[in-house]
Design a protein around this motif. Structure first.
Motif, PDB file in Angstrom:
ATOM      1  N   LEU A  66     -27.862 -84.084 -24.632  1.00  0.00           N
ATOM      2  CA  LEU A  66     -27.785 -83.932 -23.224  1.00  0.00           C
ATOM      3  C   LEU A  66     -27.943 -85.019 -22.449  1.00  0.00           C
ATOM      4  N   LEU A  67     -29.019 -85.848 -22.969  1.00  0.00           N
ATOM      5  CA  LEU A  67     -29.071 -87.309 -22.270  1.00  0.00           C
ATOM      6  C   LEU A  67     -28.062 -88.169 -22.603  1.00  0.00           C
ATOM      7  N   MET A  68     -27.737 -88.523 -23.701  1.00  0.00           N
ATOM      8  CA  MET A  68     -26.779 -89.405 -24.126  1.00  0.00           C
ATOM      9  C   MET A  68     -25.564 -89.024 -23.501  1.00  0.00           C
ATOM     10  N   THR A  69     -24.908 -88.124 -23.393  1.00  0.00           N
ATOM     11  CA  THR A  69     -23.712 -87.757 -22.935  1.00  0.00           C
ATOM     12  C   THR A  69     -23.716 -87.479 -21.373  1.00  0.00           C
ATOM     13  N   GLY A  70     -24.874 -87.494 -20.800  1.00  0.00           N
ATOM     14  CA  GLY A  70     -24.857 -87.752 -19.185  1.00  0.00           C
ATOM     15  C   GLY A  70     -24.886 -85.992 -18.923  1.00  0.00           C
ATOM     16  N   ILE A  71     -25.066 -85.046 -19.479  1.00  0.00           N
ATOM     17  CA  ILE A  71     -25.005 -83.778 -19.149  1.00  0.00           C
ATOM     18  C   ILE A  71     -26.327 -83.490 -18.384  1.00  0.00           C
ATOM     19  N   ILE A  72     -27.643 -84.095 -18.792  1.00  0.00           N
ATOM     20  CA  ILE A  72     -28.583 -84.096 -17.945  1.00  0.00           C
ATOM     21  C   ILE A  72     -28.803 -85.503 -17.628  1.00  0.00           C
TER      22      ILE A  72
END
Length: 272
Positions: free
Chosen positions: A265-271
């Motif tokens: 979630l952090l790496m993909t920018g979802i969060i």
């Protein structure tokens, strides 16, 4: 986004890592066909040159031993436990905000610790599955005192543990970071393990086998829950011994799964 987006897990040794399996499965589930995740063997001395070799196709890194503290000078801690513990297992790159870290021109790096979250979620899932309820102020024992043990200590605090014992080969080495804990040697840990509600083994490889053998010879029935962060071999000798005495065991892959979800979630920018 048509260009390949790259992530990887770094560490030494790294051949055993299950992280690529988990992250690649997440990319497929999210429809991220242009994302890839690999494993790279990188020692502490090699980290600066590895970081300097990256290009803007790189979006993030997972870090395992021995790099969770080594990464600190290169980025900025962005969540509570990365700041307070000085231990990060996740890097997210921002190529639009270059910075000079450790004398090198590098992208801005946001550092996160998702290990604490992974440990807490692994216990909560196990308790829910087995319909177990912790007492209001559980007692905990942590085996080992390295970087993962530091995150385990924070997880125990998060779960409301009132007494924490750290058992290690070198018990005078502190992992407390402002929290008072009892420190004992591995050889003396059986009574504490027999009485605890939560146990977390952070000892790599087969290092906890000696404790498992002491169990076989001396231990009384166990009533607590053990998370062994080791997932190679599976199950560990300690898990087998714990289960044989009536305790609940949680494999390290459960912690790995939950911390990996947060990383994706952090790496993909979802969060963010």
């Amino acid at each position: 986004m048509n260009e390949m987006q790259r992530c990887a897990v770094l560490g030494k040794p790294i051949a055993h890592s299950l992280s690529p399996v988990l992250h690649e499965a997440a990319y497929r589930a999210l429809g991220l066909g242009q994302w890839s995740y690999t494993k790279q063997e990188v020692a502490e001395s090699e980290l600066p040159s590895f970081l300097a070799s990256l290009d803007p196709s790189w979006r993030g890194l997972s870090l395992t031993m021995p790099l969770k503290r080594t990464i600190a000078p290169f980025g900025i801690a962005r969540n509570q436990w990365a700041r307070e513990l000085g231990v990060a297992n996740t890097v997210v790159f921002d190529w639009d905000s270059p910075s000079t870290s450790a004398g090198r021109d590098l992208p801005a790096m946001a550092l996160y610790n998702t290990d604490v979250y992974g440990i807490v979620r692994a216990f909560h899932d196990a308790f829910r599955t087995h319909v177990m309820t912790l007492p209001a102020q559980p007692h905990a024992v942590i085996l080992g005192n390295g970087n993962t043990a530091t995150s385990a200590l924070a997880a125990c605090i998060t779960m409301g543990c009132s007494q924490i014992t750290v058992a290690a080969r070198h018990p005078n080495r502190s992992t407390a970071h402002g929290v008072t804990v009892r420190s004992i040697s591995l050889e003396d840990c059986l009574p504490a393990l027999e009485q605890c509600n939560i146990a977390i083994s952070t000892i790599p490889g087969t290092g906890a086998d000696v404790v498992a053998r002491h169990f076989a010879e001396h231990a009384q029935p166990i009533h607590g829950a053990l998370l062994d962060v080791v997932y190679d071999p599976r199950p560990t000798e300690l898990m087998v011994a714990w289960r044989d005495r009536g305790g609940l065991t949680i494999g390290g892959e459960r912690m790995l799964l939950h911390q990996a979800v947060a990383q994706v979630l952090l790496m993909t920018g979802i969060i963010g």
